[in-house]
Design a protein around this motif. Structure first.
Motif, PDB file in Angstrom:
ATOM      1  N   LYS A 157       0.814  -1.227   0.000  1.00 41.24           N
ATOM      2  CA  LYS A 157       0.000   0.000   0.000  1.00 41.24           C
ATOM      3  C   LYS A 157       0.843   1.272   0.000  1.00 41.24           C
ATOM      4  CE  LYS A 157      -3.700  -2.427   2.435  1.00 41.24           C
ATOM      5  NZ  LYS A 157      -4.360  -2.606   3.763  1.00 41.24           N
ATOM      6  N   ALA A 158       2.143   1.131  -0.295  1.00 39.66           N
ATOM      7  CA  ALA A 158       3.053   2.287  -0.265  1.00 39.66           C
ATOM      8  C   ALA A 158       2.637   3.354  -1.280  1.00 39.66           C
ATOM      9  CB  ALA A 158       4.491   1.835  -0.519  1.00 39.66           C
ATOM     10  N   GLY A 159       2.242   2.921  -2.476  1.00 38.95           N
ATOM     11  CA  GLY A 159       1.845   3.871  -3.522  1.00 38.95           C
ATOM     12  C   GLY A 159       0.645   4.708  -3.101  1.00 38.95           C
ATOM     13  N   GLN A 160      -0.343   4.030  -2.477  1.00 41.01           N
ATOM     14  CA  GLN A 160      -1.552   4.733  -2.001  1.00 41.01           C
ATOM     15  C   GLN A 160      -1.205   5.781  -0.956  1.00 41.01           C
ATOM     16  OE1 GLN A 160      -3.819   0.895  -1.270  1.00 41.01           O
ATOM     17  NE2 GLN A 160      -5.479   2.396  -1.091  1.00 41.01           N
ATOM     18  N   LEU A 161      -0.356   5.407   0.000  1.00 39.27           N
ATOM     19  CA  LEU A 161       0.011   6.342   1.067  1.00 39.27           C
ATOM     20  C   LEU A 161       0.815   7.518   0.497  1.00 39.27           C
ATOM     21  CD1 LEU A 161      -0.060   6.936   4.129  1.00 39.27           C
ATOM     22  CD2 LEU A 161       2.175   5.809   4.278  1.00 39.27           C
ATOM     23  N   MET A 162       1.766   7.204  -0.367  1.00 36.81           N
ATOM     24  CA  MET A 162       2.614   8.257  -0.942  1.00 36.81           C
ATOM     25  C   MET A 162       1.799   9.240  -1.775  1.00 36.81           C
ATOM     26  SD  MET A 162       5.801   8.102  -0.012  1.00 36.81           S
ATOM     27  CE  MET A 162       6.800   8.841  -1.310  1.00 36.81           C
ATOM     28  N   GLU A 163       0.796   8.731  -2.506  1.00 33.79           N
ATOM     29  CA  GLU A 163      -0.045   9.615  -3.326  1.00 33.79           C
ATOM     30  C   GLU A 163      -0.776  10.632  -2.455  1.00 33.79           C
ATOM     31  OE1 GLU A 163      -2.751   7.679  -6.077  1.00 33.79           O
ATOM     32  OE2 GLU A 163      -3.849   9.557  -6.393  1.00 33.79           O
TER      33      GLU A 163
END
Ligand code: THG
Length: 367
Positions: A157-163
């Motif tokens: 879920k790194a991409g979701q958090l970073m976005e």
């Protein structure tokens, strides 16, 4: 093992306040700095990393900065990897070897421009080697350790958090590329990289005063993603075959032994330290190789020493890292195995702290 005595030589990081507040349970020392190793327990940390997203204080990935007209010449002298086609927004995993072709470090090189590089080092004092080479070669380049603290955001879920913190531009960053992204009045270099196989990013924090604001912003953005503090996870990195300098390899080993052949690809026209030695070894073939090994039986415990690997009465290698894998229901391990014994399926025995166990060479890492 007892507790670490605090002193100035044991450096805290700009995120230490956040790490402590998150309930860190254990640290190791890496590049003379604190690196968290456990938050909940290693197995629970592992499951969370493989399912959610974690924020990692990896400030210990210290940068060696090269700046000046000869920065690129020095960088290429340092590594057998071909840097000739590397773009200004790329990161390369690079072996660094001495004149005998022995591993000194396995950092990530971050290219900013022809005249500016960061070398994001593993646990050895590469700064001294780089400075010495620059002086010895008479290069016009400054070599120093800037106060840069990388923060990892790792997990599916790194991409979701970073976005949520940096906007949709995070998705434009390809694997091992970097981009400067705004954060309030400031900005950070953000790379798609990190010491896990779960995917994620590394944010390079150059201003200490922005460290805790960034940490807090990431936690504030993701309660529904169950964001929590984490750290490189022993089980996950063994499953994925991510090597640890000082554990799985040292100055005794060559990149060919470490399976880093594909990163020793500089063309004949390029000069680098260790060139002749690596060429000779490539022709003769390495004497031993890193292998994934499964160790039978109940969970084994970690120690500070390597464990002998035997074929009958003969020692034919050593186990350098091992841990119980809940997902694969076996002890996963990284080993250095002698020629003649490294084929997949070879059955050996390992002298573990829990006694002698059957250890089988695998075709590859687990992932
Ligand atoms: N990120 C950054 N600096 C670092 C590390 C990091 N410095 C210390 C340490 N980790 C250096 N060692 C490694 C080991 C493996 C990888 C990165 C740094 C790695 N390997 C991938 C693999 O093997 O699958 C990808 C290699 C590639 O294809 O280029 O990521 O983690 N900043």
């Amino acid at each position: 093992m007892s507790l670490l005595s605090p002193s100035r030589r044991l450096r805290e990081t700009p995120f230490s306040a956040g790490v402590k507040a998150a309930g860190v349970k254990a640290y190791t020392v890496y590049n003379h700095m604190l690196l968290p190793t456990v938050f909940d327990d290693v197995e629970r940390d592992y499951h969370h990393l493989k399912n959610h997203v974690q924020v990692w204080d990896v400030s210990v990935e210290r940068q060696v900065e090269l700046i000046g007209p000869d920065a690129s010449r020095l960088m290429q002298l340092l590594t057998p990897r071909d840097l000739t086609k590397m773009q200004d927004d790329q990161c390369y995993y690079v072996p660094i070897v001495d004149q005998k072709g022995r591993m000194l470090n396995d950092p990530v090189a971050i290219k900013h421009s022809e005249t500016r590089w960061w070398i994001s080092i593993a646990d050895s004092d590469l700064l001294l080697w780089a400075k010495g080479l620059a002086i010895g070669a008479g290069f016009d380049v400054e070599v120093f350790e800037p106060d840069v603290a990388p923060l990892g955001v790792q997990g599916p879920k790194a991409g979701q958090l970073m976005e949520r913190v940096f906007g949709p531009e995070v998705h434009d960053i390809r694997f091992f590329r970097h981009k400067r992204l705004p954060f309030g009045e400031s900005s950070f270099i953000v790379a798609r990289s990190g010491y896990s196989k779960q995917g994620g990013f590394e944010i390079y924090v150059e201003d200490r005063n922005l460290a805790m604001p960034l940490w807090d912003a990431l936690f504030a953005a993701g309660p529904d993603l169950t964001v929590r503090a984490g750290c490189p996870n022993l089980i996950e990195r063994i499953e994925g075959g991510l090597l640890s300098y000082g554990n799985d390899m040292s100055m005794e080993n060559t990149p060919l032994e470490c399976g880093l052949d594909k990163f020793c690809n500089a063309p004949e026209s390029v000069n680098f330290i260790g060139k002749a030695a690596l060429k000779a070894e490539a022709e003769a073939g390495p004497k031993r190789k890193i292998r994934a090994v499964a160790i039978d039986g109940d969970p084994v415990s970690a120690t500070t020493t390597a464990w002998p690997l035997n074929s009958g009465e003969t020692v034919v290698g050593q186990i350098t890292s091992a841990a119980w894998s809940p997902d694969f229901q076996t002890n996963v391990a990284i080993a250095m195995v002698d020629a003649g014994f490294w084929e997949a399926g070879t059955s050996l025995t390992a002298d573990t702290p829990e006694g002698q166990r059957t250890a089988t060479v695998q075709a590859g890492f687990w992932k």
